[in-house]
Design a protein around this motif. Structure first.
Motif, PDB file in Angstrom:
ATOM      1  N   CYS A 106    -122.850 -11.314  15.497  1.00  0.00           N
ATOM      2  CA  CYS A 106    -123.044 -10.616  14.220  1.00  0.00           C
ATOM      3  C   CYS A 106    -122.670 -11.536  13.060  1.00  0.00           C
ATOM      4  CB  CYS A 106    -122.200  -9.343  14.166  1.00  0.00           C
ATOM      5  SG  CYS A 106    -120.417  -9.636  14.042  1.00  0.00           S
ATOM      6  N   GLU A 107    -122.946 -11.063  11.858  1.00  0.00           N
ATOM      7  CA  GLU A 107    -122.606 -11.867  10.671  1.00  0.00           C
ATOM      8  C   GLU A 107    -121.132 -12.228  10.639  1.00  0.00           C
ATOM      9  OE1 GLU A 107    -125.416  -9.840   7.372  1.00  0.00           O
ATOM     10  OE2 GLU A 107    -123.656 -10.903   6.589  1.00  0.00           O
ATOM     11  N   CYS A 117    -115.646  -7.979  13.317  1.00  0.00           N
ATOM     12  CA  CYS A 117    -116.801  -7.676  14.161  1.00  0.00           C
ATOM     13  C   CYS A 117    -116.731  -6.213  14.598  1.00  0.00           C
ATOM     14  CB  CYS A 117    -116.780  -8.588  15.391  1.00  0.00           C
ATOM     15  SG  CYS A 117    -117.960  -8.156  16.681  1.00  0.00           S
TER      16      CYS A 117
END
Lengths: 360, 361
Positions: A106-107, A117
């Motif tokens: 994820c980013e 996260c």
């Protein structure tokens, strides 16, 4: 059907666990997974006692899944590495902090913010990728994916350095993110416990003027003479609080109980930032007028990513920053928890796991 | 020593409408303005916007109103006289005055173009000015203000629809910039679609953001999207819609001044997201710690803006064709307008046509 904790993995492990919301800890046999290709097995020497351990042991946040083995300020040495592991060798001194897993895609994970996260796996009381529960550092051994293992600097004492793995990063990360590293600025540290005392040390290392804000006078001498704070403010002294209005650029609020925010907000000057890192189990009351009238903000922060945690450890090694600790034996943990609930510790208990966790 | 009456305390005759007590009812009021000092600009008022703060003040909802009170701090007009030291304005210029008419000029805030945060700031109405008299606002035929607090109104910005920018405009423009929500591609939420909210949508779009309006009224959706240019619309009590939008917004401008829950708004923010309060509920709001920490989110406030930034905002608005959506009213409609404002029954700002409807007593 879920296997029991002793059988679900192939490697025997032993620790102390809480079984119910009394929070009382007692010996507990369980197991760790086989060391996988990306894993590091750590023989645990020391584990700090974080206030979160107490919150979770007593189910104060409402999501404890018993039995739990707390502990996320872990220092030990590597006894095994998987074949994909390049950063660590057997014999290395390492640390494990608050997280042992994340989605890695994820980013947040891509920006070295694994702590944000959505699939974060905590070191204890989480469900790992294999569906089993994670158990923390009040135990003899832990197996962790290499990404979540930290190199522990040689010149940092293992016992006094252990609390940095949670307390340290928990204040270091927001101090950097919210810009509290400009020399000459004025930082208030609310609460002088495990988090607060480390925040004072970081604040001084960043060149800030530091004022400790506390509910009682009793910690004043220590705060100034031993920890290096520049001044000390007792919240129950109206005249001193009034004199301090609008004098601080930032406040790190480490208080873990519900407490009023208005007095803290009033200490901030224009554009001041109140950063809260404690986790009370009930909402706080936030008055909006002070935010609007002084363009102030309140922000949160939660531990830190792996890269930043390593950076923090290296910074501590370079600047000779460790926690002030009281070393205890494993079987003293319940008394320690009682004292922790009353903030009766200067300033972190650390369990001497290596020398006192004995199998029955 | 007898205090002079509002009519005689200054040499220049003026008329306006004032509230006399906390009923908030406004009625014609004769008073006076100071003579144009060396650094002053005098202007004939053409239009004045009605800000919700005017309503709070006339009803003494904040507890510090003194009567009689002439509200109005979104004031535009044409210069009729300038003092001998005035450099930036001349007779005939189109100008505006917003929420402030004085500050100390020497504190850190003033030095940093943040007069709005000066501890000695003089508000356009309801403050005690340096000469000891009460400041009276723009529901009146003329204004005198120190040149440092006068804004140049660009020619291509209509005066009536530009007036509300002097408070509503700067109140949302300043935090969009300060909190870094002015970058193209960001996703900005706007809570509340009133005077502040509708202008926030326009500025955020002009900055290149994707804009979502968050509202309790489903019937504002078409306007928000078709007319104001918002990209999407969330009904805040619709659980499904709110759930689908979790973690999608870089920032939210919250214009709602009533007490309301923060938790759903925090949930809409991405990691590092910022909730900016520009409405000021008068009771504290519940702040749950977990959502703030687990996402490194912030809640910040903001209050109008300094003069330099207000001028920058007006020039930006002129360049991007941003103006308020207004309902122009005659002065004697003002009490009805206040009743409607209380029910948020206006799209989206009343503006008083002073020049054509406020007659000398």
């Amino acid at each position: 059907m879920a296997k029991n904790p002793e059988e679900e993995h192939p490697v025997k492990a032993f620790g102390w666990a809480a079984r119910d919301s009394s929070g009382v800890l007692s010996p507990f046999h369980f197991s760790r997974r086989e060391n996988g290709d990306d894993d590091v097995t750590v023989k645990i020497f020391y584990c700090g006692v974080c206030h979160s351990d107490l919150h979770v042991a007593k189910n104060e946040w409402g999501f404890t899944n018993y039995p739990i083995v707390p502990g996320h300020e872990i220092v030990g040495i590597v006894t095994k590495v998987g074949k994909q592991v390049q950063k660590f060798r057997v014999g290395d001194k390492v640390g494990v902090g608050v997280l042992v897993g994340s989605c890695k895609s994820c980013e947040g994970c891509q920006q070295d913010l694994e702590n944000y996260c959505p699939q974060l796996v905590f070191t204890y009381n989480s469900i790992d990728c294999d569906g089993t529960k994670t158990y923390g550092g009040y135990s003899d051994v832990i197996v962790v994916h290499q990404r979540y293992v930290l190199r522990f600097p040689d010149n940092l004492p293992s016992d006094a350095g252990a609390p940095l793995l949670c307390a340290g990063i928990t204040v270091y990360s927001p101090m950097k993110y919210y810009g509290m590293t400009e020399p000459g600025k004025h930082l208030g540290v609310a609460g002088l416990g495990g988090l607060g005392h480390v925040a004072v040390k970081f604040g001084k290392a960043f060149g800030l003027k530091v004022t400790v804000i506390s509910g009682s006078q009793s910690k004043e001498v220590e705060a100034i003479n031993r920890l290096g704070a520049d001044s000390f403010l007792v919240t129950s002294d109206p005249a001193k609080m009034k004199a301090a209005i609008g004098t601080m650029d930032f406040i790190i609020d480490t208080i873990s109980a519900v407490h009023p925010l208005l007095p803290l907000l009033s200490l901030l000057r224009l554009n001041g930032k109140l950063v809260t890192v404690g986790l009370p189990n009930k909402p706080l009351e936030l008055p909006i007028f002070p935010l609007v009238l002084g363009r102030k903000l309140i922000g949160g922060s939660d531990a830190g990513g792996m890269k930043e945690t390593q950076e923090m450890l290296d910074f501590c090694a370079k600047n000779n920053i460790t926690a002030d600790i009281e070393l205890i034996k494993m079987d003293e943990i319940n008394k320690a928890m009682e004292r922790l609930a009353k903030s009766d510790v200067r300033y972190r208990f650390v369990i001497d796991v290596g020398n006192s966790l004995s199998h029955p | 020593m007898a205090r002079k009456s509002p009519e005689t305390e200054h040499p220049v005759t003026a008329v306006g409408w004032a509230a006399r007590d906390s009923s908030g009812v406004l009625s014609p009021f004769n008073f006076s303005r100071r003579a144009t000092g060396d650094e002053d600009v005098m202007f004939k008022v053409l239009f004045c916007g009605i800000c919700h703060s005017d309503l709070h003040s006339i009803k003494n909802e904040w507890g510090f109103s003194t009567y009689p009170l002439v509200p109005g701090h979104e004031i535009v007009g044409v210069v009729t006289e300038v003092g001998s030291k005035v450099k930036n304005f001349k007779i005939g210029d189109k100008v505006g005055v917003g929420c402030m008419v004085g500050s100390c000029h020497s504190c850190d805030n003033c030095t940093n173009n943040l007069e709005n945060y000066c501890p000695q700031v003089k508000l356009t109405y309801g403050s005690t000015y340096y000469d000891g008299t009460t400041t009276h606002g723009g529901y009146s035929d003329l204004m005198v203000a120190n040149e440092s607090f006068v804004i140049r109104m660009p020619d291509n910005l209509p005066l009536d629809a530009g007036a509300p920018l002097l408070c509503a405009g700067i109140t949302v423009y300043s935090p969009l910039k300060y909190y870094g929500l002015d970058k193209p591609g960001m996703h900005v939420g706007v809570v509340g679609l009133g005077g502040l909210g509708h202008v926030a949508v326009k500025f955020a779009k002009a900055f290149g953001a994707k804009v979502t309006v968050i509202s309790t009224s489903p019937n504002k959706k078409d306007e928000a999207i078709q007319h104001l240019g918002a990209d999407s619309f969330l009904v805040s009590h619709d659980q499904d819609q709110m759930k689908a939008a979790l973690g999608t917004m870089d920032g939210i401008i919250d214009t709602v001044s009533a007490v309301h829950p923060l938790l759903p708004l925090l949930g809409l923010l991405t990691t590092n997201g910022k909730l900016v309060m520009v409405g000021a509920p008068d009771k504290p709001l519940e702040l749950p710690a977990f959502p703030l920490l687990m996402g490194r989110k912030t809640i910040g406030g903001s209050m109008i803006g300094g003069i330099k930034e207000t001028q920058e905002m007006i020039d930006f608005a002129a360049k991007h064709n941003i103006k308020a959506e207004i309902e122009v009213i005659p002065i004697d409609y003002v009490n009805t307008a206040m009743e409607r404002l209380l029910k948020a029954d206006v799209r989206y700002r009343f503006v008083i046509d002073i020049a054509n409807t406020l007659k000398a007593a």
